[in-house]
Design an enzyme around this catalytic site. Structure first.
Site, PDB file in Angstrom:
ATOM      1  N   HIS A 280       7.003  -3.995   8.101  1.00  0.00           N
ATOM      2  CA  HIS A 280       7.215  -3.431   6.745  1.00  0.00           C
ATOM      3  C   HIS A 280       7.670  -4.539   5.813  1.00  0.00           C
ATOM      4  O   HIS A 280       8.829  -4.953   5.850  1.00  0.00           O
ATOM      5  CB  HIS A 280       8.283  -2.325   6.803  1.00  0.00           C
ATOM      6  CG  HIS A 280       8.524  -1.639   5.482  1.00  0.00           C
ATOM      7  ND1 HIS A 280       8.626  -0.278   5.367  1.00  0.00           N
ATOM      8  CD2 HIS A 280       8.699  -2.121   4.229  1.00  0.00           C
ATOM      9  CE1 HIS A 280       8.849   0.053   4.104  1.00  0.00           C
ATOM     10  NE2 HIS A 280       8.908  -1.058   3.393  1.00  0.00           N
TER      11      HIS A 280
ATOM     12  N   HIS B  95       7.159  -6.259   1.603  1.00  0.00           N
ATOM     13  CA  HIS B  95       6.585  -6.280   0.256  1.00  0.00           C
ATOM     14  C   HIS B  95       6.351  -7.732  -0.114  1.00  0.00           C
ATOM     15  O   HIS B  95       7.314  -8.497  -0.241  1.00  0.00           O
ATOM     16  CB  HIS B  95       7.534  -5.635  -0.760  1.00  0.00           C
ATOM     17  CG  HIS B  95       7.868  -4.209  -0.441  1.00  0.00           C
ATOM     18  ND1 HIS B  95       7.164  -3.150  -0.949  1.00  0.00           N
ATOM     19  CD2 HIS B  95       8.816  -3.674   0.382  1.00  0.00           C
ATOM     20  CE1 HIS B  95       7.660  -2.016  -0.468  1.00  0.00           C
ATOM     21  NE2 HIS B  95       8.672  -2.302   0.346  1.00  0.00           N
TER      22      HIS B  95
ATOM     23  N   LYS C 214       0.634   4.655   3.284  1.00  0.00           N
ATOM     24  CA  LYS C 214       2.058   4.790   2.989  1.00  0.00           C
ATOM     25  C   LYS C 214       2.298   5.995   2.099  1.00  0.00           C
ATOM     26  O   LYS C 214       1.659   6.148   1.070  1.00  0.00           O
ATOM     27  CB  LYS C 214       2.537   3.510   2.280  1.00  0.00           C
ATOM     28  CG  LYS C 214       4.013   3.488   1.955  1.00  0.00           C
ATOM     29  CD  LYS C 214       4.864   3.381   3.197  1.00  0.00           C
ATOM     30  CE  LYS C 214       6.332   3.624   2.894  1.00  0.00           C
ATOM     31  NZ  LYS C 214       6.983   2.453   2.323  1.00  0.00           N
TER      32      LYS C 214
ATOM     33  N   HIS D 216       8.187   6.678   3.381  1.00  0.00           N
ATOM     34  CA  HIS D 216       9.502   6.438   2.766  1.00  0.00           C
ATOM     35  C   HIS D 216      10.189   7.786   2.845  1.00  0.00           C
ATOM     36  O   HIS D 216       9.903   8.689   2.067  1.00  0.00           O
ATOM     37  CB  HIS D 216       9.367   5.961   1.314  1.00  0.00           C
ATOM     38  CG  HIS D 216      10.700   5.730   0.676  1.00  0.00           C
ATOM     39  ND1 HIS D 216      11.209   4.480   0.430  1.00  0.00           N
ATOM     40  CD2 HIS D 216      11.669   6.600   0.286  1.00  0.00           C
ATOM     41  CE1 HIS D 216      12.424   4.586  -0.087  1.00  0.00           C
ATOM     42  NE2 HIS D 216      12.719   5.868  -0.191  1.00  0.00           N
TER      43      HIS D 216
ATOM     44  N   HIS E 148      12.252   2.098   7.419  1.00  0.00           N
ATOM     45  CA  HIS E 148      13.618   1.683   7.023  1.00  0.00           C
ATOM     46  C   HIS E 148      14.650   2.794   7.173  1.00  0.00           C
ATOM     47  O   HIS E 148      15.251   3.222   6.199  1.00  0.00           O
ATOM     48  CB  HIS E 148      13.638   1.066   5.622  1.00  0.00           C
ATOM     49  CG  HIS E 148      12.909   1.836   4.533  1.00  0.00           C
ATOM     50  ND1 HIS E 148      12.986   3.195   4.370  1.00  0.00           N
ATOM     51  CD2 HIS E 148      12.101   1.400   3.539  1.00  0.00           C
ATOM     52  CE1 HIS E 148      12.264   3.550   3.327  1.00  0.00           C
ATOM     53  NE2 HIS E 148      11.718   2.483   2.807  1.00  0.00           N
TER      54      HIS E 148
ATOM     55  N   ASP F  22      11.498  -4.643   5.307  1.00  0.00           N
ATOM     56  CA  ASP F  22      11.512  -4.082   3.947  1.00  0.00           C
ATOM     57  C   ASP F  22      11.943  -5.151   2.938  1.00  0.00           C
ATOM     58  O   ASP F  22      12.569  -4.839   1.938  1.00  0.00           O
ATOM     59  CB  ASP F  22      12.413  -2.845   3.865  1.00  0.00           C
ATOM     60  CG  ASP F  22      12.225  -2.085   2.554  1.00  0.00           C
ATOM     61  OD1 ASP F  22      11.139  -2.200   1.942  1.00  0.00           O
ATOM     62  OD2 ASP F  22      13.168  -1.387   2.137  1.00  0.00           O
TER      63      ASP F  22
HETATM   64  N1  LIG Z   1      13.268  -0.701  -0.471  1.00  0.00           N
HETATM   65  C1  LIG Z   1      13.451  -0.863  -1.750  1.00  0.00           C
HETATM   66  O1  LIG Z   1      14.584  -0.711  -2.231  1.00  0.00           O
HETATM   67  N2  LIG Z   1      12.446  -1.189  -2.593  1.00  0.00           N
HETATM   68  C2  LIG Z   1      11.051  -1.325  -2.260  1.00  0.00           C
HETATM   69  C3  LIG Z   1      10.362  -0.025  -2.120  1.00  0.00           C
HETATM   70  C4  LIG Z   1      10.685   0.713  -0.839  1.00  0.00           C
HETATM   71  O2  LIG Z   1      10.437   0.217   0.258  1.00  0.00           O
HETATM   72  O3  LIG Z   1      11.193   1.831  -0.892  1.00  0.00           O
HETATM   73  C5  LIG Z   1      10.375  -2.167  -3.336  1.00  0.00           C
HETATM   74  O4  LIG Z   1       9.149  -2.177  -3.390  1.00  0.00           O
HETATM   75  O5  LIG Z   1      11.079  -2.818  -4.125  1.00  0.00           O
HETATM   76 ZN   LIG Z   2       9.668  -1.008   1.504  1.00  0.00          ZN
HETATM   77 ZN   LIG Z   3      10.653   2.586   0.988  1.00  0.00          ZN
END
Ligand SMILES: NC(=O)N[C@@H](CC(=O)O)C(=O)O
Ligand SMILES: [Zn+2]
Ligand SMILES: [Zn+2]
Length: 347
Positions: free
Chosen positions: A17, A19, A102, A139, A177, A250
């Site tokens: 996971h 970003h 997702k 999520h 998460h 995450d």
């Molecule tokens: N985890 C977070 O607080 N933020 C994530 C989005 C997510 O995974 O929920 C993001 O894309 O910034």
């Molecule tokens: Zn995330």
């Molecule tokens: Zn998330």
């Protein structure tokens, strides 16, 4: 007398996971991920979100172009579920190598405005995923101001996980998460079709971290850090050896000025030192011997992908990562910016 090990070697880990964001950000985020992970499940919450097989393939090409020379890294692509994502697109996605979709409940987190407003609306799409063997990544927080922010994950279990499991018994679901004792317990007790990722920040910190000596926006992510009893339950789950629990950072970068803001963005950036922070958490729990399963075996097994074969070495050696990294035109402040970390990935 047993002495604490000064280094450990494990099969190369994967991040289930992450970003990575897009464009100029990829130079930093992809380099950080690739230095430690062989593969990563890439979250699709771009603006606009990744909602088609074609968009996923184009995004993958941009990521691959940002891999530093000499490193091997495989981005595993996902689609962003909306109320309108058609079952036929799932067939195209499968053919294009997309591995999962997702589910962001609309309004639950960063860039979730296009998310699903009512899970029943996407039942035909979920049926196609179950048939094609795509995983559902969730999520897991309910939305709605009537539910206390700290209770939104536990409420998601009863309101959504239980019906989803009943209606799609062979759809593999990753509860992403997880942050609570309730979620760890639910995942432990349910069948082999449900797994969960756990982040480094939820293993290392409780909610006090957000309020120590003043408000600390770089510790704010969603689902938000919880009480100590929940952190302890997550450490227990991660270090238990149970194959349902695996690594998912995450890591969620935002420009520093948007986190240090009147309405600061949710997301902690950990990709610069993720495996090191997991080693620290497992070491503190006296469970370094369980790190390899959590970081390098359980996720690949759950996704039905081959395990990695090369190895990494972590050494007990204090180092201080940079205070910030370039992030396009902006600055990116990582989790625990400026702090010394006790474990280091050997080159
Ligand atoms: N985890 C977070 O607080 N933020 C994530 C989005 C997510 O995974 O929920 C993001 O894309 O910034
Ligand atoms: Zn995330
Ligand atoms: Zn998330």
């Amino acid at each position: 007398m047993s002495t604490a090990p000064s280094s450990i070697s494990i099969l190369r880990p994967d991040d289930w996971h992450i970003h990575l964001r897009d464009d100029a950000a990829l130079a930093t985020t992809v380099a950080h991920a690739a230095r430690q992970f062989a593969r990563a499940i890439v979250m699709p919450n771009l603006k606009p979100p990744v909602t088609t097989a074609e968009l996923a393939q184009a995004y993958k090409a941009r990521i691959v172009a940002a891999i530093p020379q000499g490193l091997r890294f495989e981005p595993l692509m996902t689609l962003y579920l909306t109320d309108k994502l058609a079952p036929e697109e799932i067939v195209r996605a499968k053919a294009a190598g997309v591995v999962a979709c997702k589910l962001y409940p609309a309004g639950a987190t960063t860039n979730s405005d296009h998310g699903v407003t009512d899970i029943r609306k996407i039942y035909p799409t979920l049926e196609a995923m179950q048939r094609e063997g795509l995983l559902l990544l969730v999520h897991g927080e309910v939305t709605g101001s009537e539910v206390d922010l700290f209770d939104r994950e536990a409420a998601f279990i009863d309101q959504h996980m239980v019906p989803l499991r009943r209606d799609f018994p062979e759809l593999k679901i990753v509860f992403e998460h997880i942050t609570t004792r309730e979620a760890a317990q639910y995942v432990t007790e349910t069948d082999r079709f449900v797994g969960a990722t756990i982040t480094p920040q939820h293993l290392l910190f409780n909610r006090n971290a957000i309020f120590t000596g003043g408000i600390r926006p770089h510790y704010y992510c969603l689902p938000v850090l919880k009480r100590e009893e929940h952190r302890l339950a997550l450490v227990q789950a991660a270090t238990s050896g149970n194959p349902k629990f695996f690594l998912g950072t995450d890591s969620a970068p935002h420009a520093a000025q948007l986190k240090e803001h009147a309405t600061g963005c949710a997301g902690c950036y950990s990709a610069h030192a993720a495996i090191e922070m997991y080693a620290e958490a497992f070491d503190k729990a006296g469970a370094l011997d369980k790190l390899e399963g959590f970081a390098s075996l359980h996720g690949a097994d759950f996704y039905n992908l081959p395990r990695n074969t090369d190895r990494i070495t972590l050494v007990r050696e204090s180092w201080t990562p940079p205070e910030s990294y370039p992030f396009g035109q902006a600055d990116l402040k990582p989790l625990r910016s400026g702090e010394a970390l006790p474990w280091k990935l050997a080159d």
